[in-house]
Design an enzyme around this catalytic site. Structure first.
Site, PDB file in Angstrom:
ATOM      1  N   GLU A  86       0.728  -1.142   0.005  1.00 53.41           N
ATOM      2  CA  GLU A  86       0.157   0.072  -0.140  1.00 53.41           C
ATOM      3  C   GLU A  86       0.857   1.265  -0.032  1.00 53.41           C
ATOM      4  O   GLU A  86       1.984   1.199   0.491  1.00 53.41           O
ATOM      5  CB  GLU A  86      -1.015   0.189   1.380  1.00 53.41           C
ATOM      6  CG  GLU A  86      -2.091  -1.114   1.335  1.00 53.41           C
ATOM      7  CD  GLU A  86      -2.690  -1.194   2.187  1.00 53.41           C
ATOM      8  OE1 GLU A  86      -4.079  -1.781   2.161  1.00 53.41           O
ATOM      9  OE2 GLU A  86      -2.575  -0.685   3.344  1.00 53.41           O
ATOM     10  N   CYS A  99       3.163   8.721   0.824  1.00 54.04           N
ATOM     11  CA  CYS A  99       3.639   7.663   1.796  1.00 54.04           C
ATOM     12  C   CYS A  99       3.797   6.485   1.172  1.00 54.04           C
ATOM     13  O   CYS A  99       2.831   6.028   0.545  1.00 54.04           O
ATOM     14  CB  CYS A  99       2.780   7.868   2.908  1.00 54.04           C
ATOM     15  SG  CYS A  99       3.333   6.414   4.026  1.00 54.04           S
ATOM     16  N   CYS A 106       6.225  -6.818   7.094  1.00 52.43           N
ATOM     17  CA  CYS A 106       7.332  -6.064   7.843  1.00 52.43           C
ATOM     18  C   CYS A 106       7.683  -7.258   8.746  1.00 52.43           C
ATOM     19  O   CYS A 106       6.747  -7.865   9.467  1.00 52.43           O
ATOM     20  CB  CYS A 106       6.824  -4.989   8.473  1.00 52.43           C
ATOM     21  SG  CYS A 106       8.457  -4.278   9.436  1.00 52.43           S
ATOM     22  N   CYS A 110       6.373  -4.576  15.367  1.00 52.52           N
ATOM     23  CA  CYS A 110       5.762  -3.635  16.175  1.00 52.52           C
ATOM     24  C   CYS A 110       4.348  -3.896  16.952  1.00 52.52           C
ATOM     25  O   CYS A 110       3.366  -4.107  16.255  1.00 52.52           O
ATOM     26  CB  CYS A 110       6.077  -2.124  15.781  1.00 52.52           C
ATOM     27  SG  CYS A 110       7.847  -1.825  15.222  1.00 52.52           S
ATOM     28  N   CYS A 113       1.114  -1.897  15.516  1.00 54.58           N
ATOM     29  CA  CYS A 113       1.059  -1.659  13.950  1.00 54.58           C
ATOM     30  C   CYS A 113       0.338  -2.770  13.299  1.00 54.58           C
ATOM     31  O   CYS A 113       0.844  -3.952  13.390  1.00 54.58           O
ATOM     32  CB  CYS A 113       2.475  -1.580  13.482  1.00 54.58           C
ATOM     33  SG  CYS A 113       2.700  -1.388  11.624  1.00 54.58           S
ATOM     34  N   GLY A 157       6.806  -1.813   5.929  1.00 57.40           N
ATOM     35  CA  GLY A 157       7.978  -2.354   6.084  1.00 57.40           C
ATOM     36  C   GLY A 157       8.927  -1.430   6.752  1.00 57.40           C
ATOM     37  O   GLY A 157       8.697  -0.198   7.095  1.00 57.40           O
ATOM     38  N   GLU A 158      10.256  -1.870   6.942  1.00 57.54           N
ATOM     39  CA  GLU A 158      11.345  -1.142   7.694  1.00 57.54           C
ATOM     40  C   GLU A 158      12.303  -1.010   6.575  1.00 57.54           C
ATOM     41  O   GLU A 158      12.988  -1.732   5.898  1.00 57.54           O
ATOM     42  CB  GLU A 158      11.906  -1.875   8.800  1.00 57.54           C
ATOM     43  CG  GLU A 158      13.055  -1.416   9.159  1.00 57.54           C
ATOM     44  CD  GLU A 158      13.293  -0.185   9.546  1.00 57.54           C
ATOM     45  OE1 GLU A 158      12.393   0.447  10.444  1.00 57.54           O
ATOM     46  OE2 GLU A 158      14.209   0.728   9.150  1.00 57.54           O
ATOM     47  N   ASN A 288      -3.454   6.006  15.741  1.00 56.91           N
ATOM     48  CA  ASN A 288      -4.581   5.312  15.089  1.00 56.91           C
ATOM     49  C   ASN A 288      -5.018   4.287  15.603  1.00 56.91           C
ATOM     50  O   ASN A 288      -4.133   3.140  15.486  1.00 56.91           O
ATOM     51  CB  ASN A 288      -4.531   5.548  13.665  1.00 56.91           C
ATOM     52  CG  ASN A 288      -3.891   6.819  13.171  1.00 56.91           C
ATOM     53  OD1 ASN A 288      -4.529   7.735  13.430  1.00 56.91           O
ATOM     54  ND2 ASN A 288      -2.637   6.903  12.779  1.00 56.91           N
ATOM     55  N   CYS A 331      -1.067   6.515   9.943  1.00 56.93           N
ATOM     56  CA  CYS A 331       0.350   6.055  10.317  1.00 56.93           C
ATOM     57  C   CYS A 331       0.003   4.669  11.011  1.00 56.93           C
ATOM     58  O   CYS A 331      -0.824   4.545  11.945  1.00 56.93           O
ATOM     59  CB  CYS A 331       0.824   6.993  11.191  1.00 56.93           C
ATOM     60  SG  CYS A 331       2.618   6.998  11.091  1.00 56.93           S
TER      61      CYS A 331
HETATM   62  S1  SF4 Z   1       5.986  -1.202   9.460  1.00 53.51           S
HETATM   63 FE1  SF4 Z   1       7.279  -0.065  10.852  1.00 53.51          FE
HETATM   64  S2  SF4 Z   1       5.948   0.425  12.525  1.00 53.51           S
HETATM   65 FE2  SF4 Z   1       5.127  -1.640  11.405  1.00 53.51          FE
HETATM   66  S3  SF4 Z   1       6.058  -3.238  12.263  1.00 53.51           S
HETATM   67 FE3  SF4 Z   1       7.364  -2.657  10.806  1.00 53.51          FE
HETATM   68  S4  SF4 Z   1       8.937  -1.376  11.483  1.00 53.51           S
HETATM   69 FE4  SF4 Z   1       7.269  -1.592  13.005  1.00 53.51          FE
END
Ligand code: SF4
Length: 341
Positions: A86, A99, A106, A110, A113, A157-158, A288, A331
């Site tokens: 996305e 964005c 990911c 976290c 998230c 993703g990171e 959110n 976010c």
């Molecule tokens: S996208 Fe960002 S906030 Fe979400 S799990 Fe991955 S590193 Fe963490």
């Protein structure tokens, strides 16, 4: 566009084609976003056939659009291997921000998230990262009659677990032969991978770095971001100090305000202490709500008290409101809702 198209210059010299032809083809691909050699009207047809025989395009497709009441639009992209991820187009005043994602899912999980709940599928290739911006820019021009003004690598993703491909895409966005976007308008947001931060500093791409800190207490941070056990606050702070020494750029600290988790004045005090070693701008972000996480948004009063404490210490602090929450585009909410993945 396929990775195989990443560098034409060698191909053109091997085939004894003049260098300006390579520049023309790059302009078609990166500036005019051509997705076939046939469209390149100023390239001789014999050369177009030669290119067709050696290279291929792998365009991203837009599979679904969801528009929010605040004009934020979430886009589901479909890659050639049917993986979905996305991006979000966010208009706000004179700015239009894209964005975009760096991975499908990911691996870091976290706790707050939605993407983390999906698990990890694969890294995105540089052309898939690049093309998200091109498609969102086209959408901005068609729907809002404005060009993109900013890019944030803050979607799924990171990015610093895929920094090689992300940096290739950044170079192409900023290349005068590519999209010619100013690096100052690009922000990469990381949960804080110390080695990745050092590599980014050495890449000299001159973009803005944002770190999703969310707590300056090692123990508390580990409960929100499990990867913090490996990537400790001490290692993160040393990497950020090194980043500032090399780039001289202020670091943006992103701090998600979670009710009764990290929103006390003691948390603000710890945050101020963490930020002493390098110049920062702090963004306090409204949470959110995401199902199954158990976290709640801090109250406005708590956020304001937290911000006031930091401002009394002469720190630069902004409170950031949510955009696109009704379409799960805000976010931490990108999770391919309602999609077969
Ligand atoms: S996208 Fe960002 S906030 Fe979400 S799990 Fe991955 S590193 Fe963490």
């Amino acid at each position: 566009m396929s990775q195989k198209l990443a560098d034409f210059h060698d191909f053109f010299s091997q085939h004894k084609e003049p260098a300006f032809r390579s520049k023309q083809v790059c302009e078609w691909i990166w500036k005019k976003h051509a997705r076939s050699f046939r469209a390149m009207s100023n390239i001789p047809s014999s050369l177009r056939s030669l290119l067709d025989a050696h290279f291929y395009f792998e365009p991203l497709r837009i599979e679904q659009l969801d528009a929010s009441t605040d004009l934020t639009t979430k886009v589901v992209f479909l890659a050639q291997d049917d993986q979905r991820f996305e991006g979000v187009l966010i208009p706000a005043g004179n700015r239009v921000t894209a964005c975009i994602s760096s991975q499908v899912g990911c691996p870091l999980g976290c706790k707050f998230c939605a993407t983390g709940l999906l698990g990890f599928r694969r890294n995105l290739m540089s052309h898939e990262i690049y093309d998200q911006v091109i498609l969102l820019d086209r959408m901005a021009q068609e729907q809002l009659k404005k060009k993109l003004s900013n890019i944030v690598i803050m979607g799924m993703g990171e990015p610093l677990l895929n920094d090689e491909e992300v940096i290739k895409a950044i170079r192409k966005w900023c290349d005068p032969e590519g999209a010619a976007i100013s690096p100052q308008r690009i922000t990469l947001s990381t949960v804080g991978i110390p080695e990745g931060i050092r590599r980014l500093a050495s890449a000299h791409v001159k973009i803005q770095l944002a770190v999703s800190l969310h707590s300056a207490s090692q123990h508390k941070r580990e409960t929100i971001i499990p990867a913090a056990k490996k990537f400790t606050l001490l290692a993160l702070s040393e990497a950020l100090e090194a980043y500032y020494r090399l780039t001289r750029q202020r670091i943006v600290v992103e701090y998600l305000m979670l009710k009764d988790v990290n929103d006390s004045i003691q948390d603000a005090r710890e945050l101020a202490a963490f930020c002493k070693r390098f110049p920062v701008k702090i963004n306090l972000i409204e949470y959110n709500r995401v199902d199954k996480t158990g976290f709640e948004r801090s109250s406005d009063e708590k956020m304001e008290a937290f911000a006031a404490f930091l401002k009394r210490l002469n720190m630069v602090v902004n409170i950031r409101k949510s955009r696109g929450e009704d379409i799960a585009a805000a976010c931490g909410q990108l999770a391919l809702r309602n999609k077969k993945t």
